[in-house]
Scaffold this active site. Structure first.
Site, mmCIF file in Angstrom:
data_model
loop_
_atom_site.group_PDB
_atom_site.id
_atom_site.type_symbol
_atom_site.label_atom_id
_atom_site.label_comp_id
_atom_site.label_asym_id
_atom_site.label_seq_id
_atom_site.Cartn_x
_atom_site.Cartn_y
_atom_site.Cartn_z
ATOM 1 N N ARG A 1 26.776 -8.598 41.111
ATOM 2 C CA ARG A 1 26.564 -8.848 42.550
ATOM 3 C C ARG A 1 27.805 -9.462 43.186
ATOM 4 O O ARG A 1 28.219 -9.058 44.281
ATOM 5 C CB ARG A 1 25.352 -9.764 42.766
ATOM 6 C CG ARG A 1 24.027 -9.104 42.482
ATOM 7 C CD ARG A 1 22.856 -9.936 42.996
ATOM 8 N NE ARG A 1 22.774 -11.246 42.404
ATOM 9 C CZ ARG A 1 22.126 -11.537 41.275
ATOM 10 N NH1 ARG A 1 21.518 -10.582 40.596
ATOM 11 N NH2 ARG A 1 22.093 -12.763 40.814
ATOM 12 N N GLU B 1 32.217 -4.057 34.215
ATOM 13 C CA GLU B 1 31.069 -4.980 34.243
ATOM 14 C C GLU B 1 29.777 -4.257 33.874
ATOM 15 O O GLU B 1 28.945 -4.789 33.128
ATOM 16 C CB GLU B 1 30.933 -5.628 35.617
ATOM 17 C CG GLU B 1 29.838 -6.674 35.692
ATOM 18 C CD GLU B 1 30.135 -7.887 34.841
ATOM 19 O OE1 GLU B 1 29.273 -8.253 34.007
ATOM 20 O OE2 GLU B 1 31.216 -8.484 35.007
#
Length: 120
Positions: A34, A71
């Site tokens: 995020r 990621e």
């Protein structure tokens, strides 16, 4: 042929749906992802504005997107390791550490590329 038995356009649609679920799950469950997406919301327009020509824009933008890709792969490794079992195992820790190191290297690459492109 894959397990689903689908081919052609239906297989592409199914792959897209699975990818969307993966992005949604990463957004929901992975704070680091995020944060990287939020940074990308600033850096991607900056890359398109600051880069002089397609090659510079691609380098600036690509370095940012690469962080999110790495990621996602790291999160996938962690999910598989966690699925195998909650007990500590040396190889499980090693796999997670190596995935984390890959993310760190991709993060280091961003300012290096941006400095070389914008200051070079």
């Amino acid at each position: 042929m894959g397990k689903s038995g689908l081919r052609g356009i239906p297989r592409l649609i199914q792959a897209f749906v699975c990818s969307a679920k993966g992005l949604s799950g990463a957004w929901r469950d992975e704070e680091a992802f995020r944060l990287e997406v939020l940074a990308a919301l600033v850096l991607i327009p900056a890359a398109l504005w600051l880069g002089e020509g397609g090659v510079e824009q691609a380098l600036l933008l690509g370095s940012v997107v690469l962080v999110m890709i790495v990621e996602l792969l790291n999160s996938a490794v962690e999910a598989v390791v966690d699925r195998v079992g909650p007990e500590h195992h040396e190889l499980s820790g090693k796999a997670k550490d190596i995935g984390s190191a890959a993310v760190l290297l991709s993060l280091f690459l961003v300012p290096v590329i941006w400095a070389l492109v914008l200051l070079g």
